[in-house]
Each structure stands twice: as C-alpha cells, then as structure tokens.
Scaffold this active site. Structure first.
Site, PDB file in Angstrom:
ATOM      1  N   HIS A 159       3.363 -94.177  26.688  1.00  0.00           N
ATOM      2  CA  HIS A 159       3.074 -92.862  27.305  1.00  0.00           C
ATOM      3  C   HIS A 159       3.419 -92.866  28.796  1.00  0.00           C
ATOM      4  O   HIS A 159       2.825 -92.115  29.564  1.00  0.00           O
ATOM      5  CB  HIS A 159       1.611 -92.456  27.118  1.00  0.00           C
ATOM      6  CG  HIS A 159       1.108 -92.624  25.717  1.00  0.00           C
ATOM      7  ND1 HIS A 159       1.141 -91.625  24.779  1.00  0.00           N
ATOM      8  CD2 HIS A 159       0.597 -93.713  25.087  1.00  0.00           C
ATOM      9  CE1 HIS A 159       0.647 -92.079  23.632  1.00  0.00           C
ATOM     10  NE2 HIS A 159       0.317 -93.339  23.786  1.00  0.00           N
ATOM     11  N   SER A 286      24.268 -88.048  48.242  1.00  0.00           N
ATOM     12  CA  SER A 286      24.083 -86.602  48.280  1.00  0.00           C
ATOM     13  C   SER A 286      24.961 -86.035  49.381  1.00  0.00           C
ATOM     14  O   SER A 286      25.118 -86.643  50.436  1.00  0.00           O
ATOM     15  CB  SER A 286      22.618 -86.281  48.559  1.00  0.00           C
ATOM     16  OG  SER A 286      22.496 -84.962  49.064  1.00  0.00           O
ATOM     17  N   LYS A 292      19.948 -90.342  50.331  1.00  0.00           N
ATOM     18  CA  LYS A 292      19.956 -90.416  48.868  1.00  0.00           C
ATOM     19  C   LYS A 292      20.933 -91.440  48.313  1.00  0.00           C
ATOM     20  O   LYS A 292      22.042 -91.585  48.782  1.00  0.00           O
ATOM     21  CB  LYS A 292      20.306 -89.044  48.260  1.00  0.00           C
ATOM     22  CG  LYS A 292      19.257 -87.981  48.402  1.00  0.00           C
ATOM     23  CD  LYS A 292      17.938 -88.309  47.721  1.00  0.00           C
ATOM     24  CE  LYS A 292      18.026 -88.217  46.210  1.00  0.00           C
ATOM     25  NZ  LYS A 292      18.246 -86.834  45.744  1.00  0.00           N
ATOM     26  N   GLU A 299      22.381 -91.445  34.751  1.00  0.00           N
ATOM     27  CA  GLU A 299      22.180 -90.037  34.384  1.00  0.00           C
ATOM     28  C   GLU A 299      23.314 -89.548  33.494  1.00  0.00           C
ATOM     29  O   GLU A 299      23.106 -88.761  32.562  1.00  0.00           O
ATOM     30  CB  GLU A 299      22.070 -89.180  35.642  1.00  0.00           C
ATOM     31  CG  GLU A 299      20.777 -89.444  36.396  1.00  0.00           C
ATOM     32  CD  GLU A 299      20.728 -88.720  37.730  1.00  0.00           C
ATOM     33  OE1 GLU A 299      19.719 -88.071  37.996  1.00  0.00           O
ATOM     34  OE2 GLU A 299      21.696 -88.803  38.505  1.00  0.00           O
TER      35      GLU A 299
END
Ligand code: ARG
Length: 466
Positions: A159, A286, A292, A299
């Site tokens: 979880h 970024s 970043k 991804e």
C-alpha cells in the site's frame, strides 16, 4: 485516372485502382521490412518447386540469384519500392520478373495469403529471439546492480506504506523474476510460430504436387529433432492471427512489468525517498526550473506500456468479427505488431542503460530501514514463541504501537515496564527483536529475504544469466 490494370492480379479488370485506392490499400510503406523473410520464403518455395519438378534446377538457380541481388539492393537502400505494387510481396516479385523470366513461375502453388503468414512467422521467430536477448541484457544489468549493493537494506512496502525490511537485492530479484518470465514468454511465442504455412495457398492448398515438408525444413520450421512442422489446416492457416495477438500480449505484459519497475524507480529517485540517484544520461531537465532532474526514461517506460497495451487491443478487435478465412482487414495487423516489437526492443535497452548507470544512496536506505516499526510483525512473532496466540499477539503489538505514538517515541524506545502493561508475556529480551541483522537472519525459508536465501538467489541468477 483509371487505366487498364497492369497489376499482377489484373487479368479480369478493365480499369486499375484509383490513385486514392492505391494510397489507401498499399502496405509496402510498412511491410517492406519483411523483405528478408519474404526472400527467404521465396527461395525455399522455389527450391521446393524444383525438388518436385515443377520448375527446373536452372530456373531455380536463376530465381535464387535474382532474389539474392534484390536483397543486396534492398539492404543498401538502392531498391525502388513502388506504392502502386501494393505490398512487399508484389514489389519483390515484379522486380524479379523484370530481371529473371523464370520468376513468372515463382508464384506457382502459392498465394499472398500463405506467403504473408510465412513471412510473419519467420518475423516472429526473429523478433522473439531479439527481445529475449535484450531482456537478458537488462537482467544482467539488474544482477550487477544487486551485486554492487549486496549489503543494502531497505523497507519493503505494501500500500506504499513501510511494511517489513528486505535486502535491496531481494526487491531487485523480484524484478528479475518478472523479466525472466517475460523472456520465457517470448520463447513460448517463438515455439508457437515454428509451424510452416506454405502450401496452404489462398485457402484450400493446391492441386499441384508440392512437398510442404521440404519447404518447412528449408525454412527451419523443424522440431528439436529436426523433423519438419507444417500447419494442419489450410483455412485456419491463412485466417489465424493468434500469434500476432500472443506476441503483442507478451509485449504488453513486458510493458506492464517495465511500468511497475519504472514506477518504483521514480518513487525511489524522488527527494522524498532518495534511495537511488538515476544516471544523468537517462534524465532530462526542466526548461523553466533550474533545479529539476526528471526521471524521463522511467516515465517513458511507464508511458510506453500504454502503447503496448493499445497495440494488443487493436489486434484483438481486428480479429474478432472476421469470417473465415483471409480478409483484407488483416493487412492492418502489421503496424501494431511492428510497433510493439520496436518499442519493446527500445524499452529493454533503455531499462538496461538506466539500471547500469544507477547509484544507490546507501545513507538514505539505511535511515529508512532503521524505522523500528518495520519489525512490529517480528515482535508479534516473539510473543507467539512465548506461547501467545497470533491474533492476541497482533493485538498486543498494535497496542504497543499506539502507546509509542501516544508517548511520541519509537516503539523500541518504550521501557520494558511500558510494554508489560500491554502484555505480561513481554520479557527483558523483547528489545533484541529490533536487531535488524538478527531479524533478517531469521527469514531463511525458500523465497524469503534472509541473507542465506539472498546468497542462494545470487548464485541461481548468476548461473541462469551466465
Ligand atoms: N498485403 C497483404 C496483407 O498484408 C498480403 C496478403 C494479401 N492477400 C490478398 N488476398 N489480397 O494482408
């Protein structure tokens, strides 16, 4: 616009296809990648025709030499593909016919229906072997990562909440199990592909005295003992697209695994976890926020899995309503298959690259796994060994956790007096439960994360991936 048809099938036509129809119906833009398999198939087929006396040895040799020359031109990018010739089969056959008169006999006892089925079965055998090799390389990168961080412990999660401590390698070996099943699955698909369609013709075979086993052998459609394997029903052979679906299914499931691995890595590389540092070479920045470093390779692995599932869905839907046997709809079966292959191959390489460059942030792993609550279950097991029923033990430890929360301390900072107010079975030795190494060492059954088992798994994977 419409002129008399010069297409190979044009005998009964007074007009050729409209320009728009040519554009609409062509497949050569995507099926030309099958050329090596198509040529392989045509060579085996013409060898068989000569073997049974339907063409002469001289004609066969002329056809073979012509096909070899065409393949060289295709591979060098010098071959002119023509949209008006529809597909890879007609492009190659027409080019051959221009050079070799005997090529007019090549299509004897053959249809594009059994021809495309053959090309694709050869393609699937090649594609499965390629993907299996690439997945293996990713598995090797994973094993190397585990080996370099053998002693690192992390919390395991359910979880997405901290659950129990495990060796990092135990978690990585879970990924290995997933990837190894994928690799085996591509082996199964390749085995299913290993039956030769040639001789099924358009739908009902041929009246000519061909030798299907000869062709099957020449193309390597043979069992482990070298005996030829030919498909057993001509109608099923030209209608069947199970392999396309199985292959896309294997790719889709591989994608699901990649996506779950990627998700773990995305979490682990976040500032909140920081168990790992992803390689700069597989991340991007970024355009706006200078600080970043985004986990783009992971991804995209997660994103591409959607595409792999979409391809599977396309194929399932394409096949479901079709009457037997071949229908032109089936030409749409190739783009999703090729896309699944190309993307799966890329994904396997990217996973290997990402893993190879990844570093483990040991301090962060150690800090996270120090959480004594990870050993609450061990504390319940401690009570069980003192004779307490597990349900009562579970309840008592829950009360200990609550007490620690109330006192605003970690559970192992409670005193023996505190815990004895919860249950009298707690003794002075209760605190030993929180020794992490000892806790791990107790998990020694097969499949568990104890050090002896982890060592066994290292040996097993080393052998499997050698
Ligand atoms: N380009 C076709 C395909 O990919 C080859 C088979 C064509 N057969 C036919 N009867 N038109 O499906």
């Amino acid at each position: 616009m419409a002129k008399p048809s010069h297409a190979t099938w044009g005998g009964r036509f007074t007009a050729g296809p409209a320009e728009l129809m040519l554009q609409f119906s062509e497949s050569v833009s995507f099926d030309r990648r099958l050329a090596p398999f198509d040529i392989m198939g045509s060579k085996a087929h013409s060898a068989m025709l000569a073997h049974v006396g339907l063409i002469t040895a001289k004609e066969r040799d002329a056809i073979h030499a012509g096909l070899d020359a065409i393949l060289v031109e295709i591979e060098a990018g010098r071959f002119t593909w023509e949209t008006k010739l529809e597909d890879v089969h007609m492009n190659i056959e027409q080019a051959l016919t221009k050079r070799v008169p005997a090529a007019a006999k090549l299509h004897t006892a053959r249809s594009r229906n059994d021809q495309i089925a053959t090309d694709m079965r050869l393609f699937f055998k090649h594609a499965c072997a390629t993907l299996a090799a690439k997945i293996r390389a990713a598995e090797q990168a994973l094993l190397a990562l585990a080996a370099a961080n053998r002693d690192v412990l992390i919390p395991g999660y359910t979880h997405l909440q901290r659950a129990q401590p495990v060796f990092l390698s135990h978690h990585l070996f879970a990924w290995l199990e997933m990837l190894d099943r994928d690799r085996a699955r591509f082996g199964d698909v390749a085995a299913h592909a290993n039956w030769c369609p040639l001789g099924s013709g358009a739908i009902a075979g041929t009246t000519l005295p061909i030798d299907r086993e000869f062709t099957a052998k020449a193309l390597g459609f043979v069992d482990a003992r070298g005996r030829p394997q030919v498909t057993q029903n001509s109608m099923d052979t030209v209608a069947d697209r199970d392999l396309f679906i199985e292959f896309a299914g294997a790719c889709a499931l591989f994608g699901v695994h990649l996506s779950r691995i990627a998700e773990d890595l995305i979490l682990w590389s976040s500032t909140e976890f920081k168990f790992v540092e992803l390689p700069d070479t597989f991340c991007t920045g970024s355009s706006l926020m200078p600080q970043k470093k985004n986990p783009d390779s992971c991804e995209l692995l997660r994103g591409k899995s959607a595409r792999l599932q979409g391809n599977l869905h396309t194929l399932l839907t394409l096949a479901k309503g079709l009457p037997l046997t071949y229908n032109r709809d089936l030409q749409e079966d190739k783009p999703p298959v090729f896309d699944s292959f190309d993307q799966s191959a890329l994904c396997a390489d990217v996973l290997a690259g990402t893993l190879a460059g990844l570093t483990v942030v040991r301090e962060r792993c150690a800090a996270a796994v120090r959480d004594p609550a990870l050993l609450a279950t061990d504390l319940a097991d401690y009570l069980v060994l003192k004779g307490v029923a597990f349900r009562d033990a579970h309840h008592a430890v829950g009360a200990v956790v609550r007490l620690a929360e109330k006192n605003n301390v970690e559970i192992n900072q409670l005193s023996i007096e505190d815990v004895r107010t919860v249950h009298v079975a707690f003794g002075q030795d209760w605190i030993e439960v929180f020794d992490l190494q000892r806790a791990l060492a107790k998990r020694e059954g097969t499949g568990m994360p104890g050090p002896k088992q982890v060592a066994r798994q290292f040996a097993r994977w080393k052998k499997l991936l050698a």
